[in-house]
Write an enzyme that holds these catalytic residues in place. Structure first.
Site, short mmCIF file in Angstrom:
data_model
loop_
_atom_site.label_atom_id
_atom_site.label_comp_id
_atom_site.label_asym_id
_atom_site.label_seq_id
_atom_site.Cartn_x
_atom_site.Cartn_y
_atom_site.Cartn_z
N ASP A 1 0.81 -1.20 0.11
CA ASP A 1 -0.03 0.05 0.08
C ASP A 1 1.10 1.19 -0.09
OD1 ASP A 1 -2.82 0.96 0.79
OD2 ASP A 1 -1.27 2.18 1.76
N TYR B 1 3.07 9.88 -0.29
CA TYR B 1 4.03 9.24 0.54
C TYR B 1 5.31 9.76 -0.32
CZ TYR B 1 0.30 6.42 2.76
OH TYR B 1 -0.69 5.82 3.19
N LYS C 1 -2.81 5.79 -3.95
CA LYS C 1 -4.09 6.89 -3.65
C LYS C 1 -3.67 8.17 -4.29
CE LYS C 1 -3.64 4.58 0.92
NZ LYS C 1 -2.26 4.61 1.17
#
Ligand code: A2P
Length: 282
Positions: free
Chosen positions: A48, A53, A78
């Site tokens: 994930d 990030y 995401k």
């Protein structure tokens, strides 16, 4: 190479997802590239990441270094909030694919609803089109409250396959879980050990259950999630802990154990900001 650790869960759109995924928040590119192959060796098949990030290139390098066929891996990214909107969402997804070096994602999620901007419903329409084109096999959301999900469904008729939420023994989200069960939306628990400081690991009740089962507190806490049909995304930058967090499948918490952990919910257990407080940093 170890076999896949754990079970797969079925999503409402027919896809399957490994219940155990490696969380990568705060891992640098270098750490992600080094740790992803260690996780895959330990049996993780689900990784994930997120645009915010800043480590999609490292995660992609780690996936390639792990060397498994693409179809044996489940990769989530995401969308950053600043990319939300019509005309920007597809490009945003293509950016993730390029940085990861992949030609499709298993999951692409809206990272935060950012209700004050009001762009998440049209972002969702665009994601649904990208899914039809095969750029993402499944689409979902993260940090959405029930009212945001209702709005997506009203706007498009498409229900998210998953919602990633902060969830751990000190923040159990019972009413929110009922809503997700009603709609057939899988919850993926992030910060499943209680976030920074991993508060669940300090809890005497969890320590007692760890001694009872001859396991570690982290394994007991993670097992509590998976026994309830939740997916879990533990994050660690330590290889030994990454391995430890994958060894969940050869013991079982009994009904009394589950009740004891169920009693640990706290009104002040939430560690991360509420969705409407999140700014555009994510
Ligand atoms: P570290 O990265 O140094 O291993 P969460 O996923 O709940 O947000 O938890 C992340 C935090 O929990 C990190 O600080 C991580 O530290 C720590 N952590 C992860 N796995 C374990 C474990 N098995 N035992 C103790 N701490 C852990």
């Amino acid at each position: 190479m170890s076999p896949s650790a754990g079970i797969d869960l079925r999503l409402r759109d027919g896809a399957s997802i490994p219940a155990l995924g490696l969380g990568t928040w705060r891992l640098s590119d270098e750490d992600a590239a080094r740790l992803v192959p260690i996780a895959v060796e330990a049996g993780y098949r689900h990784i994930d990441t997120a645009q915010a990030y800043g480590n999609e290139p490292g995660v992609g390098a780690g996936i390639r270094a792990a060397g498994l066929p693409r179809e044996q891996m489940f990769i989530t990214s995401k969308q950053r909030t600043r990319d939300q909107g019509r005309g920007t969402t597809r490009r945003s997804l293509e950016g993730s694919l390029q940085r990861l070096g992949l030609d499709y994602l298993d999951h692409f999620l809206i990272h935060w609803p950012l209700p004050q901007r009001g762009l998440y419903p049209e972002t969702w329409s665009e994601l649904a089109r990208a899914q039809e084109e095969g750029l993402a096999r499944s689409i979902g959301v993260s940090n959405f409250l029930p009212e945001h999900i209702d709005r997506l469904i009203d706007h498009t008729g498409v229900t998210p396959a998953v919602n990633q939420l902060e969830l751990h023994p000190h923040y159990q989200q019972a009413p929110v879980r009922d809503f997700h069960a009603h709609h057939g939306i899988l919850i993926e628990s992030y910060s499943p050990l209680g976030g920074d400081g991993a508060s669940a690991l300090e809890d005497p009740a969890i320590a007692a259950l760890a001694s009872k089962h001859g396991r570690t507190p982290a394994q007991v806490a993670l097992r509590w999630h998976v026994q309830q049909g939740l997916a879990v995304l533990p994050k660690s930058s330590t290889p030994a802990r990454i391995r430890e967090n994958a060894e969940l499948w050869d013991f079982e918490l009994d009904a009394e154990d589950m009740r004891r952990i169920g009693a640990l919910d706290r009104p002040d257990g939430k560690r991360l900001p509420a969705p409407e407080q999140m700014d555009e940093a994510f």
